[in-house]
Design a protein around this motif. Structure first.
Motif, mmCIF file in Angstrom:
data_model
loop_
_atom_site.group_PDB
_atom_site.id
_atom_site.type_symbol
_atom_site.label_atom_id
_atom_site.label_comp_id
_atom_site.label_asym_id
_atom_site.label_seq_id
_atom_site.Cartn_x
_atom_site.Cartn_y
_atom_site.Cartn_z
ATOM 1 N N THR A 184 0.834 -1.097 -0.036
ATOM 2 C CA THR A 184 -0.092 0.239 -0.234
ATOM 3 C C THR A 184 0.644 0.763 -0.420
ATOM 4 N N SER A 186 1.207 5.129 0.753
ATOM 5 C CA SER A 186 0.889 6.466 1.426
ATOM 6 C C SER A 186 1.342 7.812 0.835
ATOM 7 N N SER A 187 1.266 8.871 1.404
ATOM 8 C CA SER A 187 1.689 9.506 1.604
ATOM 9 C C SER A 187 1.616 10.431 2.804
ATOM 10 N N PHE A 188 2.092 11.323 2.934
ATOM 11 C CA PHE A 188 2.309 11.906 3.804
ATOM 12 C C PHE A 188 3.313 13.150 3.749
ATOM 13 N N GLU A 316 6.319 9.901 0.276
ATOM 14 C CA GLU A 316 5.348 8.153 0.143
ATOM 15 C C GLU A 316 6.427 7.212 -0.160
ATOM 16 N N GLN A 319 2.883 3.466 5.243
ATOM 17 C CA GLN A 319 2.542 4.506 5.511
ATOM 18 C C GLN A 319 3.723 4.855 6.761
ATOM 19 N N LYS A 321 4.528 8.041 9.266
ATOM 20 C CA LYS A 321 4.579 9.768 10.225
ATOM 21 C C LYS A 321 6.106 9.743 11.198
#
Length: 674
Positions: A184, A186-188, A316, A319, A321
């Motif tokens: 998966t 995801s972007s932060f 990216e 996940q 943080k």
């Protein structure tokens, strides 16, 4: 997933590109060991080798070898490198085990011309290479180019214009791949002064130029080495894409060096080209390796113009943080695990709290000026006066070479001695790499740390000479600026952003800074129960104000307290530090502290140097500890409140007032403390 498409730029024919892709997809050994040029600046480059377990069994331990045709490898990360062309890279403990279809990557930096060498290893297969094995391999664009170099905002325009004959985007995902095997994505995104944004050598949040997102953008100082730092926590050790949104209204590229965990997990170059205006924003993307847990990302300017203005950083991949600023990589990165152990005893003061900009901070400004205090031609003269203990005498003009090592007398931090020379020689080493200057800087740092009391206090001279010089010396900003220098060294801020210090050294400096900070907070004077500022000297173990020479009585210092506040404002602003800083700033900003409409004119000292001047403010050098009344004193220790009543010799031979607060109050206003 960004790695699932190949972007071809330039005059590559469609049929040739498809042919190259077909070759890559047809051979299972093609993907087993790949060689990728991740950044190429002509005289050198960085690369990545990816090892994939294409067997049906778990592999414990792997190694690969390759030979560069026109380059030499200088360093690597995420693998143990041995040999000298050919090179061999072996797995580390944390990436040695590969399940079926799992991959591990390691990076390296090299000097010379990038090529397409064959990668050999038990997992690579007979034909493993980063380039096609066909006769036309010199002109074939392989899948490794999809991750090569730094892709700026041009990347977006290439994708959007994919219909043109010179820019074709093709999928490289094999048809047999199942969707369940694709991780998966995801972007932060980290905005300035949000969680994950650690610090900047400059202005953290500026909003002068339009077009930014969030509350503003980050503007670094216009000097080489100025840096921005972020902290990112990754769920596993893997490949991630960083995208910087930036504006460069200058006339030349403002590229940056990107270090992951101090370089232990990657050293990249981020291309930040001219965008045509400070309100014209583009993006630059680069693929990097992060380790599981906390990662520190430091982007440092490679030019004297500083970095481009940075609006945001997007990560990216799996996940992520916000990480912990001033932290280190987790134990999954064995190369930096020793930092965790060596710094674990440091006070928590240095590990929590927001960081203020250093732009305009009086302590940081002093340090940056010290980098070029003397011309480069004076380096050997300065070096010749270093004492055998690592310190320097004070008030030297450096017009001639000193005798021998400079002697064995006590070194001092009075009048900026030792700390100025340390910063200056670090800059000389940074620009020339002569190890004799590096060694001198190391000796000076050891002198500072060795002189520190267990309470965190720093004396005026070391070895100790006795008398008032043994007190904690804020006089002439000695202790405050010495701690500032150690803090810059601990955090690899310029000019200490080289190999001048080891990780163990920096951990030792962090401890010294933490102890010094704790001492300062305990020594801050309370007047009628209210925190104020500091004396020029305090007892090293009892924290109380102390007198020095007969005319330097126990008192609050309107001069030295500026340096102390400036140092505290370089530190993470914990609740305790912020409380101390706000109290000190409020003291300086109080009408009960300064003389409004007056200035101190030393040229009039024979009569009365305190003269009226509209719009000016004057602070006394010394204030009564209990009444906050400014005073003067003579050689016999007598105290005066009218400067004209004391002896002319003391009136003309000492600076009793000045515009001291004018350097700290504007900075406090800038960071929101007033």
């Amino acid at each position: 997933m960004k790695n699932s498409s190949i972007i071809f730029t330039g005059p590559v024919k469609t049929s040739l590109a498809i042919s190259a892709l077909a070759v890559a997809m047809a051979s299972p050994t093609w993907a087993a060991c790949s060689y990728t040029v991740t950044n190429n600046w002509g005289s050198g480059f960085t690369g990545e080798i990816k090892v994939t377990n294409d067997t049906n069994q778990t592999v414990n331990g792997w190694s690969v070898s390759w030979q560069e045709s026109g380059a030499s490898v200088t360093n690597s990360w995420n693998a143990t490198l041995t040999g000298s062309n050919p090179y061999t890279a072996s797995a580390l403990g944390w990436n040695a085990t590969l399940a079926p279809k799992a991959s591990a990557s390691f990076g390296f930096q090299a000097n010379g011309t990038a090529g397409v060498p064959k990668v050999n290893g038990s997992l690579c297969g007979a034909t493993a290479s980063s380039a096609s094995t066909s006769k036309s391999s010199a002109s074939v664009v392989s899948s490794s180019i999809a991750r090569s170099s730094v892709v700026s905002s041009i990347k977006a325009s290439v994708i959007s214009s994919s219909k043109s004959s010179s820019s074709i985007a093709l999928s490289s995902t094999p048809k047999s791949s199942s969707s369940s095997s694709v991780p998966t994505i995801s972007s932060f995104t980290i905005q300035e002064e949000q969680a994950g944004f650690c610090r900047v050598d400059g202005i953290a949040t500026e909003n002068t130029n339009a077009g930014y997102t969030g509350n503003g953008y980050t503007n670094s100082n216009n000097v080489q080495g100025s840096a921005i730092e972020w902290a990112v926590n990754a769920p596993n050790s893997s490949r991630y894409t960083l995208t910087f949104r930036f504006a460069n209204g200058g006339t030349a590229n403002r590229n940056g060096s990107l270090l992951i965990n101090g370089g232990s997990n990657g050293n990249y170059t981020v291309q930040l080209p001219v965008t045509g205006g400070w309100t014209t924003w583009q993006t630059a993307s680069i693929e990097i390796d992060l380790v599981q847990g906390n990662n520190l990302l430091k982007l440092s300017s490679l030019t004297a113009d500083g970095l481009a203005n940075i609006d945001s950083l997007k990560i990216e991949g799996a996940q992520t943080k916000a990480g912990v600023c001033n932290g280190v990589a987790s134990s999954s990165a064995s190369s930096v695990s020793s930092i965790v152990k060596s710094s674990s005893s440091s006070s928590s003061l240095a590990n929590t709290g927001k960081l203020l900009t250093l732009d305009g901070n009086p302590a940081a400004s002093w340090l940056n000026k010290s980098r070029t205090k003397w011309g480069a031609a004076k380096a050997d003269v300065v070096l010749s006066y270093q004492q055998t203990n690592g310190g320097w005498p004070k008030n030297l003009d450096y017009n001639s070479v000193g005798a021998g090592s400079g002697g064995s007398a006590s070194g001092t931090i009075d009048n900026g001695a030792t700390i100025t020379e340390m910063v200056y020689l670090a800059e000389i080493y940074k620009n020339g790499s002569n190890t004799k200057y590096r060694d001198a800087v190391r000796k000076a740092a050891n002198f500072l740390v060795s002189s520190q009391y267990s309470t965190g206090a720093l004396p005026q001279f070391y070895p100790l000479k006795g008398g008032y010089a043994d007190h904690a010396t804020f006089n002439d900003n000695g202790m405050a600026y010495a701690l500032t220098v150690l803090d810059f060294a601990a955090n690899k801020r310029a000019p200490f952003d080289t190999d001048v210090f080891s990780d163990a050294d920096r951990a030792k400096f962090k401890t010294a800074v933490s102890k010094g900070t704790a001492y300062i907070l305990k020594a801050q004077w309370k007047q009628n129960g209210v925190l104020t500022v500091w004396c020029a000297q305090h007892g090293a173990t009892d924290y109380l104000p102390k007198k020095a020479r007969a005319y330097e009585l126990e008192s609050l210092s309107g001069s030295e307290s500026v340096g102390v506040l400036a140092f505290l404002m370089t530190q993470p602003q914990t609740a305790e530090i912020e409380k101390a800083v706000r109290a000190g700033v409020a003291w300086f900003n109080s009408p009960n502290t300064y003389l409004d409409g007056y200035t101190y004119d030393s040229s009039l000292a024979s009569t009365n140097p305190i003269v009226k001047k509209a719009g000016s403010k004057m602070w006394y050098r010394f204030y009564d500890l209990n009444t906050n009344r400014g005073f003067f004193s003579d050689r016999d220790g007598s105290k005066f409140y009218d400067i004209t009543q004391m002896s002319e010799e003391r009136r003309t031979g000492y600076s009793w007032g000045g515009s001291y607060g004018n350097s700290i109050i504007p900075f406090a206003q800038k960071v929101g403390y007033l």
